[in-house]
Design a protein around this motif. Sequence first.
Motif, PDB file in Angstrom:
ATOM      1  N   HIS A 163       8.755  36.001  41.093  1.00 38.80           N
ATOM      2  CA  HIS A 163       9.299  37.356  40.955  1.00 38.80           C
ATOM      3  C   HIS A 163      10.737  37.362  41.441  1.00 38.80           C
ATOM      4  O   HIS A 163      11.004  37.384  42.639  1.00 38.80           O
ATOM      5  CB  HIS A 163       8.459  38.353  41.754  1.00 38.80           C
ATOM      6  N   HIS A 164      11.660  37.332  40.487  1.00 36.64           N
ATOM      7  CA  HIS A 164      13.068  37.173  40.820  1.00 36.64           C
ATOM      8  C   HIS A 164      13.879  37.440  39.561  1.00 36.64           C
ATOM      9  O   HIS A 164      13.335  37.946  38.581  1.00 36.64           O
ATOM     10  CB  HIS A 164      13.246  35.723  41.331  1.00 36.64           C
ATOM     11  N   GLY A 165      15.170  37.124  39.577  1.00 33.22           N
ATOM     12  CA  GLY A 165      15.999  37.224  38.381  1.00 33.22           C
ATOM     13  C   GLY A 165      16.433  35.838  37.965  1.00 33.22           C
ATOM     14  O   GLY A 165      16.177  34.868  38.666  1.00 33.22           O
ATOM     15  N   THR A 173      14.744  25.866  38.908  1.00 40.81           N
ATOM     16  CA  THR A 173      13.844  27.033  38.874  1.00 40.81           C
ATOM     17  C   THR A 173      14.469  28.239  38.172  1.00 40.81           C
ATOM     18  O   THR A 173      13.762  29.035  37.584  1.00 40.81           O
ATOM     19  CB  THR A 173      13.418  27.469  40.288  1.00 40.81           C
ATOM     20  N   HIS A 174      15.796  28.409  38.299  1.00 41.68           N
ATOM     21  CA  HIS A 174      16.471  29.544  37.653  1.00 41.68           C
ATOM     22  C   HIS A 174      17.977  29.327  37.672  1.00 41.68           C
ATOM     23  O   HIS A 174      18.464  28.356  38.236  1.00 41.68           O
ATOM     24  CB  HIS A 174      16.051  30.880  38.271  1.00 41.68           C
ATOM     25  N   GLY A 175      18.686  30.248  37.022  1.00 37.90           N
ATOM     26  CA  GLY A 175      20.107  30.030  36.778  1.00 37.90           C
ATOM     27  C   GLY A 175      21.053  30.377  37.915  1.00 37.90           C
ATOM     28  O   GLY A 175      22.249  30.091  37.825  1.00 37.90           O
ATOM     29  N   GLY A 189      10.369  28.162  44.190  1.00 36.27           N
ATOM     30  CA  GLY A 189      11.612  28.738  43.668  1.00 36.27           C
ATOM     31  C   GLY A 189      12.005  29.934  44.527  1.00 36.27           C
ATOM     32  O   GLY A 189      11.635  30.028  45.699  1.00 36.27           O
ATOM     33  N   ASP A 190      12.753  30.854  43.924  1.00 38.84           N
ATOM     34  CA  ASP A 190      13.055  32.120  44.601  1.00 38.84           C
ATOM     35  C   ASP A 190      12.007  33.112  44.153  1.00 38.84           C
ATOM     36  O   ASP A 190      11.869  33.380  42.958  1.00 38.84           O
ATOM     37  CB  ASP A 190      14.428  32.647  44.161  1.00 38.84           C
ATOM     38  N   THR A 191      11.281  33.673  45.095  1.00 40.92           N
ATOM     39  CA  THR A 191      10.282  34.663  44.696  1.00 40.92           C
ATOM     40  C   THR A 191       9.904  35.580  45.843  1.00 40.92           C
ATOM     41  O   THR A 191      10.036  35.220  47.007  1.00 40.92           O
ATOM     42  CB  THR A 191       9.007  33.977  44.140  1.00 40.92           C
TER      43      THR A 191
HETATM   44 NI    NI Z   1      17.966  33.268  43.042  1.00 39.10          NI
END
Ligand code: NI
Length: 231
Positions: free
Chosen positions: A110-112, A49-51, A143-145
Amino acid sequence: MLKICFHGHSCFTISSDDNKGIIIDPFLKGNPLADIEPQDVDVEAVLITHGHDDHFGDAIEIAKNSDALIVAPFELAVFCQQRGVEKVHGMHIGGSHEFDFGWVKLTHAHHGSAYIEDGNIIYTGNPCGFLYGAGDNLVYHAGDTGLFGDMELLGDMHDIDVALLPIGDNFVMGPEDALTAVSMLKPRIIVPMHYNTFDLIEQDASRFQKMVEEKTNSICTVLEPGGHLML
Ligand code: NI
Ligand code: MN
């Protein structure tokens, strides 16, 4: 028949009778809740989902070991390629694709998103969530949000069987916002994730379960690491 196994934090494997399936956000080494090691994983694809390290985790090792395809937001897919992964498939928010192992659509989150190495921040594009369809089943991994209103749209457009939603607060939705997310997404089953891995994200999952079952029509299934549910 789809089998969804929880491996702690936001890591899940999803497989079926005719398919060794996928792993999402394979944070295993360094995850105090993980019930498996990267070398135990044999999948067709690794979805990231993200790094951030608590999601990216052991993606590269797993992809190389099991000759799996990495599916991720474009910049993150390129990063994996630069780190020696042969098979990557970049996508972006709103895009979907039919793979051998199922249908994947990227949703926003909504995250980084950055990979942090030796104090350097390497930008890895936008974070995302995944809709994953296999057979007749549809799974949403957020994911993270934080909470966002378009979850209503996702709930209206898609018949979500299982929603995997963060409840840990601080970096992501807390239980109250996750409850609102459930009422918008209207999944048949909701599984909480991204809590109790570290002190900062400690939550009472049974309290959340009670709130969901009192205030929505969804079933809340709390999985222990190593636990699974079948669809
Ligand atoms: Ni995260
Ligand atoms: Mn996280």
